[in-house]
Design an enzyme around this catalytic site. Structure first.
Site, PDB file in Angstrom:
ATOM      1  N   ASP A 207      25.816  15.296  13.719  1.00  7.91           N
ATOM      2  CA  ASP A 207      24.484  14.698  13.686  1.00  7.91           C
ATOM      3  C   ASP A 207      23.663  15.403  14.754  1.00  7.91           C
ATOM      4  O   ASP A 207      24.114  16.380  15.357  1.00  7.91           O
ATOM      5  CB  ASP A 207      24.537  13.177  13.919  1.00  7.91           C
ATOM      6  CG  ASP A 207      23.538  12.431  13.029  1.00  7.91           C
ATOM      7  OD1 ASP A 207      22.324  12.622  13.238  1.00  7.91           O
ATOM      8  OD2 ASP A 207      23.963  11.693  12.131  1.00  7.91           O
ATOM      9  N   HIS A 281      19.555  15.621   9.945  1.00  9.23           N
ATOM     10  CA  HIS A 281      20.553  15.226  10.947  1.00  9.23           C
ATOM     11  C   HIS A 281      21.358  16.422  11.439  1.00  9.23           C
ATOM     12  O   HIS A 281      22.568  16.320  11.673  1.00  9.23           O
ATOM     13  CB  HIS A 281      21.487  14.155  10.365  1.00  9.23           C
ATOM     14  CG  HIS A 281      20.828  12.823  10.175  1.00  9.23           C
ATOM     15  ND1 HIS A 281      20.688  11.908  11.186  1.00  9.23           N
ATOM     16  CD2 HIS A 281      20.253  12.253   9.086  1.00  9.23           C
ATOM     17  CE1 HIS A 281      20.059  10.827  10.733  1.00  9.23           C
ATOM     18  NE2 HIS A 281      19.770  11.019   9.461  1.00  9.23           N
ATOM     19  N   GLU A 347      17.784  10.626   4.988  1.00  9.76           N
ATOM     20  CA  GLU A 347      16.706  10.618   5.986  1.00  9.76           C
ATOM     21  C   GLU A 347      16.184  12.018   6.330  1.00  9.76           C
ATOM     22  O   GLU A 347      15.949  12.342   7.487  1.00  9.76           O
ATOM     23  CB  GLU A 347      17.181   9.908   7.257  1.00  9.76           C
ATOM     24  CG  GLU A 347      17.569   8.461   7.018  1.00  9.76           C
ATOM     25  CD  GLU A 347      18.110   7.776   8.256  1.00  9.76           C
ATOM     26  OE1 GLU A 347      17.883   6.566   8.407  1.00  9.76           O
ATOM     27  OE2 GLU A 347      18.770   8.453   9.081  1.00  9.76           O
TER      28      GLU A 347
END
Length: 531
Positions: A207, A281, A347
């Site tokens: 991440d 990410h 995301e």
């Protein structure tokens, strides 16, 4: 010797006990019959007898079970020949090809592989199953059934159990990027998972805040991407011990450590699903190799919970991105024997793509009109890479925008429309809704009762669409989880509630019964069986 991960007690009010609440078993079996109120004491040396088992497999079952039982019961234990005469201290493991007719509900092959029957009586314990996984599940139930009585000895109830799982995928995810947990800590969690018959460990290995696995040809992923300037997230430095000689926080797993964790999990019938999150990410990868981004500008490994429209993202218009992805997926495919590789896909912030000549040129060449369409192009390329390495792709539910052929989804959004779209796409689905299965949320926001109330088969995944429900899992994102003590507090007892949601038939589950069992499930020394 590892410390306990399951708390020894839970604060509960007193409620009248029900028939099953007197038995400290979790998840609740499909069928459980108390044949007598008489208790069978465990005393002297316990003997394990195998019938129909290969010697190597019997030894492995014995070794794992003894690792739990010897610490909990503190009784001597040994393997005995199959011709040994059974007694009250004999545990017999029988491998049989076929299930009896009473197991008609175990209609899928994966249910039959994990099914078992267990009988405790004055003549000892007999666990019967058609596969080794079922025998292991029976042993985990046996560990839970034993209780210490007022005479100081361990006793077993006189019961008969027939059992098999409701869901195929019964998982737990640990994010080791936001905060790092070493291989020994991961194994502690795996040992606790096995007690509650969870069979999938989702390992979130990358991440913005850290990259945790070496990739050949990209050494800076470890020398740069695995470390950050501080523990971050406004935590005090002394809340963790994961620092290098330069005082940087972080860490990574060598391939040898990964293989050791995989073997540890496999011995407990847990499949590990690795995740490298892309194309969003990816801040730690970009910190190591800025050319992977649209801007090419260096950035530090983040020490905070990044959440903005300018989040770092891979440049999908750059050819080297796909070479990088191929090397990453190839490494995971070679290390992890499981069927699925998780490629993230959640995301994604499109700001950099909207201003990147390479990304815009790619969109123009392929007649892509939207930024989600540009991500869909990337996801299709990822699916090709994953399949070329002999694996199947699973991603977060954002990939439903244009689902790649054969890809499965992990549904983290709780809106019914997500499941409706998955059904339209005929997509296999693992449900992990934020509303019930995100354990980074406080226990006040998501208490055990809320976890227990979740039905994975709602929102249309029942009846004719039941085949699309692969399973369900809980997730622990670790922005606010700096060490194993907090992992313990966030995980239990909620994971016990989730385990029963995943395993026990819906009609068998009742909150009050589960609540009454909780103080007994969390009896002293139960957690001390973990190694």
């Amino acid at each position: 010797m590892t410390q306990a991960i399951v708390p020894e007690a839970i604060n509960t009010q007193t409620h009248p006990a029900t028939a099953t609440s007197l038995l400290p078993v979790n998840p609740l079996p499909v069928k459980l019959l108390v044949r007598s109120q008489a208790q069978i004491p465990l005393g002297g040396a316990l003997s394990i007898v195998g019938r129909g088992l290969a010697p190597f497999d019997l030894q492995r079952l014995y070794d794992v079970f003894a690792g739990y039982a010897s610490r909990r019961w503190q009784l001597p234990m040994h393997l005995a020949p199959s011709t040994a005469h059974p007694s009250s201290t004999t545990i017999t493991l029988e491998l049989r090809t076929h299930l009896p007719p009473d197991f008609a509900g175990a209609e899928h092959p994966w249910q039959r592989i994990e099914a078992y029957s267990l009988a405790c009586g004055t003549g000892g314990v007999v666990i019967t199953a058609p596969a080794y996984h079922g025998l292991f599940n029976g042993l985990m139930t046996l560990l839970q059934l034993a209780t210490r009585q007022s005479d100081g000895r361990w006793h077993l109830p006189n019961v008969a159990i027939e059992d098999y799982p409701r869901l195929h995928w019964r998982g737990y995810m640990l994010d080791v990027s936001r905060h790092f947990f070493d291989a020994a800590e991961v194994k502690r969690l795996l040992a606790a998972m096995a007690l509650f018959k969870l069979n999938r460990f989702h390992w979130h290995l990358s991440d913005h805040q850290g990259w945790r696995i070496p990739i050949e040809g990209y050494p800076k992923l470890i020398s740069v991407g695995a470390w950050r300037s501080s523990i971050g997230f406004n935590f005090a430095a002394n809340l963790s011990h994961h620092y290098n000689s330069h005082g940087q926080y972080g860490g990574f797993y060598t391939h040898e450590e990964v293989e050791d964790v995989i073997a540890f999990a496999a011995a407990r019938h847990i499949t590990i699903v690795p995740e490298i999150d892309m194309p969003g990410h990816t801040g730690s990868a970009i910190a190591a190799y800025p050319a992977l981004s649209c801007s090419g500008q260096p950035i530090p490994v983040s020490t905070s919970a990044i959440w903005s429209s300018h989040d770092p993202c891979l440049c999908v218009g750059e050819k080297r991105i796909y070479e990088f992805a191929d090397r990453v997926i190839g490494t995971l495919a070679a290390l992890f024997p499981g069927q699925y590789i998780h490629t993230g896909g959640d995301e994604v912030k499109f700001y950099s793509w909207r201003h990147c000549p390479k990304c815009l040129a790619l969109a123009k060449r392929h007649h892509i009109k939207t930024m989600p369409g540009l991500q869909a192009y990337f996801e299709h390329r990822m699916n090709q890479i994953v399949r070329a390495h002999g694996k199947l792709m699973i991603g977060w539910d954002e990939i439903l925008y244009d689902l790649p052929r054969g890809a499965a989804i992990m549904a983290w959004h709780s809106q019914p429309q997500v499941i409706e779209r998955a059904i339209q796409e005929n997509a296999l689905c693992v449900r992990s809704p934020t509303t019930h299965m995100y354990f980074d949320y406080s226990i006040g926001k998501t208490p055990p009762q809320k976890v227990y109330a979740f039905n994975p088969a709602d929102d249309g995944l029942a009846g004719a669409n039941r085949h699309l429900l692969m399973g369900s899992q809980a997730c622990l994102w670790t922005e606010w989880v700096p060490n194993m003590q907090v992992v313990q507090e966030r995980t239990f007892p909620r994971l016990c509630a989730a385990a029963e949601v995943f395993w026990t038939p819906q009609h068998r589950r009742h909150w009050q019964d589960f609540f009454d069992r909780l103080p007994h499930i969390f009896a002293p020394n139960l957690a001390d069986t973990t190694r």
